[in-house]
Write an enzyme that holds these catalytic residues in place. Structure first.
Site, PDB file in Angstrom:
ATOM      1  N   ASP A 130      35.847  14.232  32.607  1.00 33.53           N
ATOM      2  CA  ASP A 130      36.705  15.198  31.904  1.00 33.53           C
ATOM      3  C   ASP A 130      37.728  14.481  31.027  1.00 33.53           C
ATOM      4  OD1 ASP A 130      36.357  18.171  33.255  1.00 33.53           O
ATOM      5  OD2 ASP A 130      35.925  16.573  34.684  1.00 33.53           O
ATOM      6  N   THR A 227      32.323  21.787  35.784  1.00 34.59           N
ATOM      7  CA  THR A 227      32.502  20.533  36.523  1.00 34.59           C
ATOM      8  C   THR A 227      31.795  20.574  37.875  1.00 34.59           C
ATOM      9  OG1 THR A 227      34.635  20.187  35.430  1.00 34.59           O
ATOM     10  CG2 THR A 227      34.211  18.893  37.397  1.00 34.59           C
TER      11      THR A 227
END
Length: 459
Positions: A130, A227
């Site tokens: 990320d 995610t």
């Protein structure tokens, strides 16, 4: 819609911002920044292009400062869209580069442990991927157009990375970013020359501010959408869009585990793990992942395979046009919905599917890969009705919405209104939920079914 480039002089549009950046644009190597030319005069167009520039003036622009000696086009015959051509090309290259980074990180994550996974204040997971992707995309866009001309809205901040206890984590992010940027020449991008230090990486991440969502023109990025899918070895996406006046004008969706070959879609849930049994870890395959992209008003959406081996990126990288399915009968349609039930109602979508006669089982997919499935014609309907109190964020939808629309589909709220990306980081004023369909006829039938079923729901 587009013009075809040859090696002769011809009118070409170049974004105004590129000529007025204070720093030289060296993101593209000399052999790919092309010029001699007389530029189209579109001073008052909505893109703000420059007036005509003669050959003698080429050397006076910062964008072509290194091209003085040959200011000459060197591209083969390819289609270049009329609007935002440079922004779209750079965005695709940056996302493509980030996809390969995420593939490597996911492989490493699955083969070792979950030490790379951390939790944010809302307990949602965040990984090295990320932060690294956000830093990379931010750095590339800022170098391409000048940081003073680029506003980026993105999900991650540097709060966790800035803590004294996170020194090792920050070092891992910095290392990952530099390893990725060192590979930039493969994508026709020029890297930073020397490794970025921790301060520079944190600055790149911090350049993405939620406050930018109030502007009239800004980029919106979800560095790793889905995610949970990423850490579980499943589907996830890297989503980048450019918003102008509340509407996406270009969208790029990187899907590192979404195959070019449709026949592999039967392995949708756990695709990556089953694929590993079909092909060896060392096999050469250009079908494992893909990048989808489109620009507003182009009337086309495209899908290109991810690079593999030592191949270099050459635009448009074997891109194929994609279109939504022609199915308009709900009974024959396949619909997508989120995997997690925390922020959506599976029970309502299941009841709705039954009421319109949907026979196929829902395709539950992590992330904006749902938008990719509809744009490519692998599914026909995506419905998301948020649980009470949940608000949809713009980075979870912007890129996917545009790609579906340009592929021939339709995306609105449950009241049939277009999604409004001008109200900040949330899709404010959303009527009940989001409905994406492969065509207008199918969309109308679903909207009618929602209206008929809504009063009996508990949402």
């Amino acid at each position: 819609m587009s013009c075809t480039c040859t090696t002769t002089s011809f009118p070409i549009k170049v974004p105004h911002t590129l000529f007025h950046s204070r720093k030289s644009n060296d993101v593209f190597p000399k052999t790919q920044i092309l010029g001699t030319l007389s530029f189209s005069s579109k001073k008052n167009s909505h893109l703000g292009f420059t007036d005509k520039i003669s050959l003698a003036q080429c050397s006076k622009t910062s964008f072509l400062s290194e091209m003085d000696e040959d200011c000459k086009l060197e591209v083969s015959s390819i289609d270049i869209p009329d609007g935002y051509c440079k922004e779209l090309e750079i965005a695709v290259r940056a996302v493509h580069m980030a996809c390969l980074l995420c593939q490597r990180l996911q492989d490493n994550l699955l083969s070792k442990s979950f030490e790379q996974v951390h939790s944010k204040e809302d307990n949602s997971p965040v990984t090295i991927a990320d932060w690294s992707v956000q830093a990379i995309v931010s750095w590339v866009l800022s170098e391409a157009f000048g940081s003073e001309n680029v506003s980026i809205v993105a999900e991650e901040d540097v709060e966790v990375l800035s803590k004294a206890s996170a020194v090792g984590l920050l070092e891992a992010v910095v290392r990952t970013v530099n390893e990725c940027l060192a590979d930039a020449p493969r994508f026709g991008l020029k890297g930073p020359g020397t490794d970025l230090d921790a301060k520079a990486v944190l600055a790149a991440i911090s350049r993405c501010s939620l406050a930018g969502a109030r502007g009239s023109k800004f980029w919106v990025l979800d560095p790793v959408d889905g995610t949970l899918g990423f850490v579980r070895g499943d589907q996830y996406a890297i989503a980048l869009a450019l918003i102008e006046d509340g509407e996406p004008v270009l969208g790029v969706l990187g899907c590192p585990n979404y195959p070019m070959k449709k026949e592999w879609l039967s392995y949708q849930n756990g695709y990556r793990r089953i694929l590993s049994r079909l092909t060896s870890q060392t096999s050469v395959s250009g079908d494992r992942g893909s990048v989808l992209y489109a620009r507003k008003g182009g009337g086309k959406a495209w899908m290109q395979p991810l690079l593999y081996g030592e191949k270099n990126f050459v635009w448009p990288n074997s891109a194929k046009q994609i279109k939504v399915s022609s199915i308009d009968n709900p009974a024959l349609a396949t619909f997508c919905e989120p995997v997690e039930i925390a922020n959506s109602s599976h029970s309502f979508t299941a009841g709705l599917a039954h009421s319109v006669g949907l026979r196929n089982q829902p395709l539950r997919v992590y992330s904006m890969v749902k938008y990719a499935a509809i744009a490519r014609g692998d599914a026909e309907i995506f419905m998301k009705f948020a649980s009470a109190g949940y608000k949809e964020k713009i980075w979870d939808h912007a890129a996917g919405v545009l790609i579906i629309e340009e592929a021939g589909g339709m995306v609105t709220d449950a009241g049939g209104q277009p999604l409004d990306f001008s109200k900040g980081v949330y899709l404010e004023g959303l009527d009940r939920g989001i409905i994406a369909c492969a065509g207008a006829k199918l969309h109308e039938k679903i909207i009618q079914a929602v209206d008929a079923s809504w009063n009996s729901s508990s949402l």
